[in-house]
Design a protein around this motif. Sequence first.
Motif, short mmCIF file in Angstrom:
data_model
loop_
_atom_site.label_atom_id
_atom_site.label_comp_id
_atom_site.label_asym_id
_atom_site.label_seq_id
_atom_site.Cartn_x
_atom_site.Cartn_y
_atom_site.Cartn_z
N THR A 1 0.87 -1.18 0.00
CA THR A 1 0.00 0.00 0.00
C THR A 1 0.90 1.23 0.00
N LEU A 2 0.34 2.35 -0.37
CA LEU A 2 1.11 3.59 -0.36
C LEU A 2 1.53 3.94 1.07
N ASP A 3 0.66 3.68 2.02
CA ASP A 3 1.00 3.93 3.43
C ASP A 3 2.23 3.11 3.85
N GLN A 4 2.22 1.85 3.46
CA GLN A 4 3.34 0.96 3.81
C GLN A 4 4.64 1.44 3.17
N LEU A 5 4.56 1.84 1.90
CA LEU A 5 5.75 2.31 1.19
C LEU A 5 6.28 3.61 1.82
N ALA A 6 5.37 4.52 2.14
CA ALA A 6 5.78 5.78 2.75
C ALA A 6 6.44 5.55 4.10
N ASN A 7 5.91 4.63 4.88
CA ASN A 7 6.47 4.32 6.19
C ASN A 7 7.85 3.69 6.06
N GLU A 8 8.02 2.79 5.09
CA GLU A 8 9.29 2.10 4.90
C GLU A 8 10.41 3.06 4.53
N PHE A 9 10.09 4.08 3.70
CA PHE A 9 11.12 4.99 3.22
C PHE A 9 11.05 6.37 3.89
N SER A 10 10.28 6.45 4.98
CA SER A 10 10.23 7.66 5.81
C SER A 10 9.77 8.89 5.01
N TYR A 11 8.70 8.73 4.23
CA TYR A 11 8.10 9.83 3.49
C TYR A 11 6.71 10.12 4.04
N ASN A 12 6.29 11.37 3.88
CA ASN A 12 4.88 11.69 4.05
C ASN A 12 4.12 11.06 2.90
N LYS A 13 2.96 10.46 3.18
CA LYS A 13 2.21 9.72 2.16
C LYS A 13 1.85 10.60 0.97
N CYS A 14 1.32 11.77 1.22
CA CYS A 14 0.91 12.65 0.12
C CYS A 14 2.12 13.12 -0.70
N TYR A 15 3.21 13.43 0.01
CA TYR A 15 4.42 13.86 -0.68
C TYR A 15 4.97 12.73 -1.55
N LEU A 16 4.97 11.50 -1.04
CA LEU A 16 5.48 10.36 -1.80
C LEU A 16 4.64 10.12 -3.04
N SER A 17 3.32 10.25 -2.91
CA SER A 17 2.44 10.07 -4.05
C SER A 17 2.77 11.07 -5.16
N ARG A 18 2.99 12.33 -4.77
CA ARG A 18 3.33 13.36 -5.76
C ARG A 18 4.72 13.11 -6.34
N LEU A 19 5.65 12.68 -5.48
CA LEU A 19 7.02 12.41 -5.93
C LEU A 19 7.05 11.27 -6.95
N ILE A 20 6.28 10.23 -6.68
CA ILE A 20 6.22 9.10 -7.61
C ILE A 20 5.68 9.55 -8.96
N SER A 21 4.63 10.35 -8.94
CA SER A 21 4.04 10.84 -10.20
C SER A 21 5.04 11.70 -10.97
N GLU A 22 5.79 12.54 -10.26
CA GLU A 22 6.76 13.42 -10.92
C GLU A 22 7.95 12.65 -11.47
N GLU A 23 8.47 11.72 -10.66
CA GLU A 23 9.71 11.04 -11.03
C GLU A 23 9.47 9.88 -12.01
N PHE A 24 8.37 9.17 -11.86
CA PHE A 24 8.10 8.01 -12.69
C PHE A 24 7.14 8.31 -13.84
#
Length: 341
Positions: free
Chosen positions: A257-280
């Motif tokens: 889940t996005l929550d799990q991924l954000a927790n594993e890599f120490s990101y805020n969930k919303c920030y990680l979602s935006r980062l994934i969209s921008e980078e990938f």
Amino acid sequence: MDHSFYKVLQLSDLEEKKRIDRSLDELMEDEYQLNDNMRKLIEDQQYVFPSLNQNHATPDMLIRTQDTISAKKHHYSTTPYFHRHDFIEMVYVYKGLCYQYIESQDQLMILNEGELFILNQNVLHALYQPNPEDIIIKMIIPPRYLGFEFGERQEFQDSILDFLTKSVMKRSLSYHYLHFRTASNPLIRTFVERLVTEYYQKADYFEDAMCYYLKLLFVELSRSKSIINSMHFEMKTKRLQHEQLLNYVRENMQTITLDQLANEFSYNKCYLSRLISEEFGESFQKIVRDIRMGEIEKLIRYTNLSIEQIAERVGYKNAVIIYKMIREKYNMTPSEFRKNR
């Protein structure tokens, strides 16, 4: 070569041949981290050992485990395959050469006679020995064996100290290896010989002796600054972060889940979602779907698992979505897709 060491190498060859020739289920259970799906495939005699062509992380990517120090001759018959370790590995080319692949077949390093290569844990790699008469020594060092003062010794050259410090980290932002050209240094060769001899003779306190020889080896490497060929390879942080994120999704595709991924890599969930969209250039959901699709195609092509079993394995609650995905991409049913493999 000293005659007594030659006999030690002969013993190592015999022992390694016995280890390799064990039944697949015994070998896998003893040396690798296995998930339930891998155990089921082995039990059903459907498991296919990986090759050099399988170089991307999946839930079934092999991770070798070992909690004791060892020093052995690499057996020529060992099939090269991409895998990871939960330990540090040192490769010393005693005679001849070998090929070390890092991350993919495109990143090939040729290790020549007298060169020493230290590989950190969790790095995707494969080792290939092309000539049977060559002698490749592999030393396995679980991180706990590096606790004897290594991390606090400032006299070690910076690259060695950095490697030893980061080698015990669970998840570092760099792929680390150290590559030394040591052919002109007889002490390195001697310390490697002593490590192998201690391991196979197993005299009293042999593990302590191996730790001290290992320490002497690192001291000698640190002293010989002029003979370091290539110190450490550090992937660009952004690229490696990409790889780490994708590898984590592949390895946990059943429940990710996005929550799990954000927790594993120490990101805020919303920030990680935006980062994934921008980078990938894709959403998290699309990335997960594509990774699952790749695994689905592989399992349909190369196993006899039912579509229901495949659905459960990749994280779908029922098989309907797989029928839909295969139909959308190939305009055929999973059964037709399997027949065309």
